[in-house]
Write a protein that holds these residues in place. Structure first.
Motif, PDB file in Angstrom:
ATOM      1  N   ASN A 144      -4.768 -23.788  29.764  1.00 26.19           N
ATOM      2  CA  ASN A 144      -4.142 -23.202  30.940  1.00 26.19           C
ATOM      3  C   ASN A 144      -5.210 -22.851  31.966  1.00 26.19           C
ATOM      4  OD1 ASN A 144      -1.566 -23.369  29.980  1.00 26.19           O
ATOM      5  ND2 ASN A 144      -1.416 -21.231  29.321  1.00 26.19           N
ATOM      6  N   GLY A 145      -4.982 -23.264  33.212  1.00 24.50           N
ATOM      7  CA  GLY A 145      -5.936 -22.983  34.272  1.00 24.50           C
ATOM      8  C   GLY A 145      -6.937 -24.092  34.484  1.00 24.50           C
ATOM      9  N   ILE A 146      -7.022 -25.045  33.542  1.00 24.06           N
ATOM     10  CA  ILE A 146      -7.976 -26.151  33.662  1.00 24.06           C
ATOM     11  C   ILE A 146      -7.264 -27.488  33.531  1.00 24.06           C
ATOM     12  CG2 ILE A 146     -10.033 -27.240  32.690  1.00 24.06           C
ATOM     13  CD1 ILE A 146     -10.936 -24.523  31.707  1.00 24.06           C
ATOM     14  N   GLY A 147      -6.404 -27.598  32.530  1.00 33.46           N
ATOM     15  CA  GLY A 147      -5.725 -28.861  32.248  1.00 33.46           C
ATOM     16  C   GLY A 147      -6.197 -29.423  30.934  1.00 33.46           C
ATOM     17  N   GLU A 148      -6.292 -30.754  30.853  1.00 30.36           N
ATOM     18  CA  GLU A 148      -6.716 -31.396  29.616  1.00 30.36           C
ATOM     19  C   GLU A 148      -8.229 -31.552  29.598  1.00 30.36           C
ATOM     20  OE1 GLU A 148      -4.446 -34.642  27.262  1.00 30.36           O
ATOM     21  OE2 GLU A 148      -5.898 -35.733  28.493  1.00 30.36           O
ATOM     22  N   VAL A 149      -8.829 -31.201  28.464  1.00 32.84           N
ATOM     23  CA  VAL A 149     -10.276 -31.313  28.293  1.00 32.84           C
ATOM     24  C   VAL A 149     -10.536 -32.115  27.026  1.00 32.84           C
ATOM     25  CG1 VAL A 149     -12.413 -30.048  27.843  1.00 32.84           C
ATOM     26  CG2 VAL A 149     -10.733 -29.121  29.453  1.00 32.84           C
ATOM     27  N   ALA A 150     -11.446 -33.080  27.109  1.00 30.05           N
ATOM     28  CA  ALA A 150     -11.812 -33.900  25.951  1.00 30.05           C
ATOM     29  C   ALA A 150     -13.217 -33.539  25.511  1.00 30.05           C
ATOM     30  CB  ALA A 150     -11.730 -35.382  26.310  1.00 30.05           C
ATOM     31  N   ALA A 151     -13.433 -33.489  24.198  1.00 32.09           N
ATOM     32  CA  ALA A 151     -14.727 -33.085  23.662  1.00 32.09           C
ATOM     33  C   ALA A 151     -15.116 -33.955  22.482  1.00 32.09           C
ATOM     34  CB  ALA A 151     -14.675 -31.628  23.225  1.00 32.09           C
ATOM     35  N   GLU A 152     -16.372 -34.390  22.492  1.00 32.57           N
ATOM     36  CA  GLU A 152     -16.905 -35.160  21.378  1.00 32.57           C
ATOM     37  C   GLU A 152     -17.147 -34.241  20.176  1.00 32.57           C
ATOM     38  OE1 GLU A 152     -20.679 -38.202  20.711  1.00 32.57           O
ATOM     39  OE2 GLU A 152     -20.106 -37.533  22.718  1.00 32.57           O
ATOM     40  N   ALA A 153     -17.507 -32.983  20.466  1.00 30.89           N
ATOM     41  CA  ALA A 153     -17.693 -31.975  19.421  1.00 30.89           C
ATOM     42  C   ALA A 153     -17.154 -30.652  19.942  1.00 30.89           C
ATOM     43  CB  ALA A 153     -19.154 -31.839  19.034  1.00 30.89           C
ATOM     44  N   LEU A 154     -16.724 -29.807  19.023  1.00 34.99           N
ATOM     45  CA  LEU A 154     -16.077 -28.557  19.399  1.00 34.99           C
ATOM     46  C   LEU A 154     -16.627 -27.415  18.559  1.00 34.99           C
ATOM     47  CD1 LEU A 154     -13.749 -27.177  21.019  1.00 34.99           C
ATOM     48  CD2 LEU A 154     -12.232 -27.801  19.135  1.00 34.99           C
ATOM     49  N   ILE A 155     -16.976 -26.325  19.227  1.00 38.25           N
ATOM     50  CA  ILE A 155     -17.436 -25.122  18.531  1.00 38.25           C
ATOM     51  C   ILE A 155     -16.408 -24.014  18.746  1.00 38.25           C
ATOM     52  CG2 ILE A 155     -19.184 -23.302  18.444  1.00 38.25           C
ATOM     53  CD1 ILE A 155     -21.285 -25.339  19.121  1.00 38.25           C
ATOM     54  N   LEU A 156     -15.888 -23.486  17.648  1.00 38.07           N
ATOM     55  CA  LEU A 156     -14.897 -22.408  17.695  1.00 38.07           C
ATOM     56  C   LEU A 156     -15.610 -21.075  17.490  1.00 38.07           C
ATOM     57  CD1 LEU A 156     -12.237 -24.116  15.395  1.00 38.07           C
ATOM     58  CD2 LEU A 156     -12.301 -24.126  17.902  1.00 38.07           C
ATOM     59  N   ILE A 165     -16.105 -30.454  14.295  1.00 35.38           N
ATOM     60  CA  ILE A 165     -15.636 -29.128  14.699  1.00 35.38           C
ATOM     61  C   ILE A 165     -16.361 -28.086  13.854  1.00 35.38           C
ATOM     62  CG2 ILE A 165     -13.669 -27.563  14.909  1.00 35.38           C
ATOM     63  CD1 ILE A 165     -11.883 -29.894  15.399  1.00 35.38           C
ATOM     64  N   PHE A 166     -16.945 -27.123  14.532  1.00 40.14           N
ATOM     65  CA  PHE A 166     -17.765 -26.102  13.890  1.00 40.14           C
ATOM     66  C   PHE A 166     -17.241 -24.717  14.261  1.00 40.14           C
ATOM     67  CE2 PHE A 166     -20.051 -29.932  14.871  1.00 40.14           C
ATOM     68  CZ  PHE A 166     -20.664 -30.270  13.669  1.00 40.14           C
ATOM     69  N   ALA A 167     -17.507 -23.742  13.408  1.00 45.88           N
ATOM     70  CA  ALA A 167     -17.017 -22.383  13.652  1.00 45.88           C
ATOM     71  C   ALA A 167     -18.150 -21.389  13.430  1.00 45.88           C
ATOM     72  CB  ALA A 167     -15.849 -22.055  12.725  1.00 45.88           C
ATOM     73  N   CYS A 168     -18.221 -20.389  14.300  1.00 45.55           N
ATOM     74  CA  CYS A 168     -19.273 -19.383  14.188  1.00 45.55           C
ATOM     75  C   CYS A 168     -18.755 -18.039  14.681  1.00 45.55           C
ATOM     76  CB  CYS A 168     -20.519 -19.795  14.985  1.00 45.55           C
ATOM     77  SG  CYS A 168     -20.222 -20.139  16.731  1.00 45.55           S
TER      78      CYS A 168
END
Length: 322
Positions: free
Chosen positions: A95-107, A271-274
């Protein structure tokens, strides 16, 4: 398309951003409706290394953000409503940006402390109401403290706070505690701890400058009384901010993300989490920052091992015919 997208701007997310930006990964950091996380609700931070006289929580977060921006990190405000982890690149609806694509994701979306939701509580957070004994206990040396809760965390924090306070009063809405027997016994054997059971908190009392008491209602008689106190610690649990993942990432029974021990890897490659979203034991700014460093290094190694892909073609195929 972004190489790395980081969700959350607490110490974990910002540390990851600093490391990845310095590695020329140009991370995009999406901050939700609580930029900076729980640290922005903390006044004086005295246990973060490097600040001999302490530092204000918001100032510490601000400095970390400026450091990440200095190396090229990009920040955008938005609220992630969904994440498609079924294939790479990962697609995020924001919300506020739209669609975002990511090769890697950090949560690094953190965990929110559960509050009592009573009058006087929200406006006194940081000035007499706290959700972190380890963070704020030192400020109540020689004072009287109330801690609200009946589980193991409440018993552990009550025992910890007796190192500083002259008296710690445990308030719980029932006569029976949820804490394990060993934790209850340890608290009951502590001469500095007293008890107000079967009491429902109804209002945080303040003189306009500081907290002076907690108004409670007796569950048997319905009578109200004010327990005089210099500070109130709320220890009724935390809620990890993982609902938007819709069960795609493995979590424990309480919603905390599960990572491979010794890493920040989730069950989804890339996908990584920290930070607090995967840590329900320590929940400290310094441990969050450390895990943010780990997530950045894990992410960099992951990306270096990937084949070069024409992401524009991949996204076009994913979108289907126009």
């Amino acid at each position: 398309m972004h190489k790395v997208v980081i969700l959350g701007t607490g110490p974990a997310g910002l540390t990851a951003a600093i490391y990845l930006a310095r590695a020329n990964m140009n991370p995009l950091i999406i901050e939700g409706n609580e930029p900076g996380g729980q640290l922005t609700l903390t006044t004086e931070v005295e246990n973060f290394p490097g600040f001999t006289d302490g530092i204000l929580g918001p100032e510490l977060i601000g400095n970390m953000r400026k450091q990440a921006e200095r190396f090229g990190a990009v920040f955008k405000s938005g609220w992630v409503t969904s994440v498609d982890t079924s294939q790479s690149p990962f697609l995020l609806q924001v919300n506020g940006i739209g669609e975002v694509a990511a090769e890697a994701l950090i949560l690094s979306t953190g965990a929110s402390a559960k509050l009592l939701q009573i009058p006087g509580e929200a406006e006194n957070i940081g000035t007499g109401v706290s959700t972190c004994a380890t963070c704020d206990g030192f400020f109540y040396r020689g004072k009287k403290i109330v801690i609200v809760g009946g589980g193991d965390s409440a018993m552990e924090e009550a025992s910890f706070l007796t190192k500083f306070a002259t008296e710690v009063v445990i308030v719980h809405r029932r006569n029976e505690l949820r804490a394990s027997k060993i934790m209850q016994d340890r608290a009951r054997q502590n001469e500095k701890i007293s008890w107000k059971l079967n009491r429902m908190p109804v209002e945080v009392v303040s003189d306009g400058m500081k907290v002076t008491g907690l108004k409670v209602r007796n569950g048997e008689t319905g009578e109200e009384e004010i327990i005089e106190t210099d500070g109130i610690f709320v220890a009724i649990g935390h809620t990890p901010n993982t609902a938007f993942l819709d069960g795609q990432i493995e979590t424990d029974e309480t919603g905390y993300i599960q990572v491979v021990p010794g890493t920040t890897e989730t069950n989804i490659p890339g996908i990584f989490a920290c930070g607090d979203v995967q840590d329900k034991r320590y929940r400290q700014a310094i441990t969050a920052a450390g895990s943010g460093c780990m997530a950045a290094m894990d992410t960099e190694r992951y990306l270096e091992g990937q084949e070069i892909i024409d992401w524009s073609q991949t996204l076009s195929e994913k979108a289907g015919p126009k």
